[in-house]
Scaffold this active site. Structure first.
Site, PDB file in Angstrom:
ATOM      1  N   ARG A   1       2.371  -9.410  -0.446  1.00 46.62           N
ATOM      2  CA  ARG A   1       2.580  -8.359  -1.440  1.00 46.62           C
ATOM      3  C   ARG A   1       3.493  -7.242  -0.943  1.00 46.62           C
ATOM      4  NH1 ARG A   1      -3.509  -5.650  -1.453  1.00 46.62           N
ATOM      5  NH2 ARG A   1      -2.545  -3.756  -2.205  1.00 46.62           N
TER       6      ARG A   1
ATOM      7  N   HIS B   1       0.818  -1.217   0.000  1.00 46.88           N
ATOM      8  CA  HIS B   1       0.000   0.000   0.000  1.00 46.88           C
ATOM      9  C   HIS B   1       0.845   1.258   0.000  1.00 46.88           C
ATOM     10  CE1 HIS B   1      -3.273  -2.843   0.715  1.00 46.88           C
ATOM     11  NE2 HIS B   1      -3.944  -1.949   0.009  1.00 46.88           N
TER      12      HIS B   1
ATOM     13  N   GLU C   1     -11.195 -10.823  -4.391  1.00 47.06           N
ATOM     14  CA  GLU C   1      -9.757 -10.707  -4.139  1.00 47.06           C
ATOM     15  C   GLU C   1      -9.214 -11.865  -3.306  1.00 47.06           C
ATOM     16  OE1 GLU C   1      -8.892  -6.941  -2.301  1.00 47.06           O
ATOM     17  OE2 GLU C   1     -10.653  -7.011  -1.025  1.00 47.06           O
TER      18      GLU C   1
HETATM   19  C1  PEP Z   1      -6.669  -5.079  -4.555  1.00 44.92           C
HETATM   20  O1  PEP Z   1      -6.454  -5.887  -3.656  1.00 44.92           O
HETATM   21  O2  PEP Z   1      -6.377  -5.298  -5.755  1.00 44.92           O
HETATM   22  C2  PEP Z   1      -7.285  -3.781  -4.254  1.00 44.92           C
HETATM   23  C3  PEP Z   1      -7.648  -2.957  -5.201  1.00 44.92           C
HETATM   24  O3  PEP Z   1      -7.405  -3.425  -2.954  1.00 44.92           O
HETATM   25  P1  PEP Z   1      -6.168  -2.939  -2.066  1.00 44.92           P
HETATM   26  O4  PEP Z   1      -4.985  -2.744  -2.972  1.00 44.92           O
HETATM   27  O5  PEP Z   1      -6.557  -1.686  -1.395  1.00 44.92           O
HETATM   28  O6  PEP Z   1      -5.972  -4.075  -1.132  1.00 44.92           O
HETATM   29 MG    MG Z   2      -7.361  -5.596  -1.748  1.00 42.17          MG
END
Ligand code: PEP
Ligand code: MG
Length: 587
Positions: free
Chosen positions: A490, A211, A456
């Site tokens: 991630r 993020h 997701e």
């Molecule tokens: C995702 O997981 O692709 C998404 C858009 O949400 P975030 O990146 O905020 O987890």
């Molecule tokens: Mg997400």
């Protein structure tokens, strides 16, 4: 001497500037710029705390029992000496007056500089004094924490303040661009830096879709993450080139390298200007398919950028950014309602998709490092997103009421993150009904919303009929879908090479979701980073996707791909890619 550091490219372009180091060991202190008029006050804040710490130590000295080893008394003397050290004091003043750092940031920056000097000392005794310096700095910081800051961090301050902070930095830097180097920056801190004029940034840790990287991309400045020891190797004020295309940092570049990168920078600028001409061009493929290009935003003000590049709506408003970095004090219903309404007004009648809060994992409420958040061993698999919301119904109902009220002012899509279980779906829908009933009972006006779920988690992608039964539209969050399908954190740079959007399993889940939604006439979009990646545009079009949501800075480049694409030809090719054992090689 010139040297380079490799990391992951997260935001394109070249930045050349002087390094501003955010102290790694004290990453939990606030970092923000103060107004010029407040420098004296800010210096006084450090002085008051330093004096208080000195008094504490002197009191300790007086109260020392007679039989205490003399090393202890000597140590207290050393601490007193360090507290009066001219280099520490003048350095703090320098960072506050010249760079307008807040007091804590100035103190930790100067600490890093002196600590480095201690590290380089031959004499072992002197080298060990670094630990003492660290202790006195900690004491001052602790004392400052108890003393209210006269200046609020940028994100909590009013917009006029923000403006003046920008002006301030412009004045201050005398046109010398600054690049931010840190071990790690929380997404909330990153948002604060949004108001500053950094030309680029780099962190030691983080993956491409962490993020922090996403918010960095939203700053639309060159950025590199996962650069391992960059914050150790780069010194305050070093000249640094950040190559956001190659994921490379070049420190102390030679004149030849500087000239080469200056040229690349100008080329990039020209390319941007070319793309700008596409702003008003409709997003139609060669065979006449209309593609919806939506914006991902973190704050209501981001709608300005979205409208500027011709977004036709907001496909993802990450509402959690309203909740973060507030020392746990959550926004109440009215504050949220006003924020959502502001986003709607900003989009001038176009739809806004508000995602309910997605706190947790690498988006902690406060500055605690994501991975160690709340002591959970594996926060990406823990109490996050809808799980967090369902664990606190009053908090969730507050948000739902605010969203429903905002819907009286425009077209709102309400999007729920990270659903996997039918029980979660039922609880969520029941709470939405309950929020409506509460508004009815109090006679509060609210509007209709379309309900959407994020796909997701692989479990959700594999049980699509369930989701299609309960929701009006689906939005594929590829960032998490990849994370959870491949079991790759991630935000962890050590496994970033395995985080593969083109893994056949990931593509299969995405393809099936798009196909199923299209077959049933339900809306489907991709709102993960994949939607803004120009290398993926043709494949997603070929798989049948007609709605993409991404950061505004990526919209025009994706539109350029769309204008050159022919979906009737891409369809067959996309199937080939889908069935290949190495799809990435065919893109
Ligand atoms: C995702 O997981 O692709 C998404 C858009 O949400 P975030 O990146 O905020 O987890
Ligand atoms: Mg997400």
């Amino acid at each position: 001497m010139t040297f380079s550091v490799h990391g992951l490219a997260v935001s394109r372009g070249i930045a050349i500037g002087r390094a501003v180091l955010v102290a790694s060991s004290r990453a939990d202190v606030a970092h923000y710029f103060i107004e010029a008029a407040k420098t004296v006050e800010e210096i006084a804040r450090v002085r008051v705390s330093r004096n208080a710490v000195m008094e504490e130590i002197m009191r300790l000295q007086q109260d020392l029992p007679k039989d205490v080893p003399h090393e202890i008394a000597a140590l207290l003397d050393v601490h007193l000496m360090l507290l009066q050290d001219e280099q520490l004091i003048s350095g703090i003043k320098h960072w506050i007056t010249e760079r307008h750092y807040n007091a804590e940031w100035a103190l930790t920056t100067q600490y890093e500089i002196i600590a480095r000097q201690f590290d380089e000392m031959e004499d072992e005794y002197l080298r060990e004094r670094k630990a003492d310096l660290e202790q006195v700095v900690e004491r001052i910081l602790r004392h400052m924490k108890g003393v209210a800051s006269p200046v609020q961090p940028a994100e909590q301050a009013g917009s006029s303040r923000k403006q003046s902070q920008q002006d301030l930095l412009l004045d201050d830097t005398n046109d010398v661009p600054l690049v931010l180097i840190a071990h790690d920056i929380s997404p909330a801190d990153m948002l604060q830096f949004k108001q500053s004029l950094f030309a680029g940034f780099a962190t030691d840790v983080g993956g491409k879709t962490s993020h922090t990287a996403i918010v960095a991309r939203s700053l639309d400045i060159p950025a590199v993450v996962g650069a391992r020891s960059a914050s150790q190797l780069i010194k305050q004020d070093d000249w640094v080139i950040i190559d956001g295309d190659a994921g490379l940092l070049i420190v102390d570049p030679s004149p030849i390298i500087l000239a080469e990168y200056g040229f690349k920078q100008r080329q990039g600028e020209l390319e941007r200007q070319r793309l700008n001409r596409l702003k008003h061009t409709p997003a139609l493929t060669l065979d006449g398919e209309r593609i919806e290009l939506l914006a991902n935003i973190e704050m209501p003000n981001d709608t300005v950028g979205a409208v500027n590049v011709g977004a036709v709506g907001v496909g993802l408003f990450r509402s959690e950014f309203l909740f973060m970095g507030r020392n746990g004090k959550l926004p109440d219903e009215n504050e949220q309602y006003l924020a959502y309404r502001k986003a709607l007004e900003g989009m001038q009648g176009m739809p806004v998709t508000i995602r309910t809060v997605d706190i947790g994992s690498d988006k902690p409420l406060d500055k605690l490092a994501g991975r160690a958040h709340d002591g959970h061993l594996n926060p990406a698999l823990g109490l996050r997103a809808i799980r967090w919301s369902l664990a606190d119904p009053p908090m969730f109902l507050t948000q739902l009421r605010a969203i429903l009220r905002a819907a009286a002012h425009g077209q709102v899509n309400l999007l729920v993150p990270m659903l996997a279980h039918v029980s979660e779906i039922r609880q969520t829908l029941a709470l939405i009904d309950h929020a409506r009933a509460q508004l009815d009972n109090s006679g509060t006006v609210y509007g209709p919303v379309r309900l959407g779920a994020m796909i997701e988690i692989p479990a959700a992608a594999l049980t699509l009929p369930l989701f299609l039964k309960y929701f009006d539209f689906l939005s594929i969050g590829t960032n998490d879908l990849i994370q959870y399908t491949l079991a790759i954190d991630r935000a962890d740079e050590s496994v970033a090479h395995l985080y593969d959007p083109c893994h056949p399993a990931v593509l299969r889940l995405i393809a099936d979701t798009i196909t199923e939604c299209n077959a049933q006439g339900k809306g489907v979009s991709v709102c993960g980073e994949m939607a803004g990646d120009v290398h993926m545009t043709r494949l997603l079009l070929g798989l049948g996707l007609r709605s993409f949501s991404m950061h505004p800075s990526q919209i025009l480049a994706v539109k350029q791909q769309i204008l050159r694409a022919d979906t009737s030809k891409l369809k067959l090719w996309a199937q080939e890619v889908l069935h290949s054992e190495d799809p990435g090689a065919l893109l």
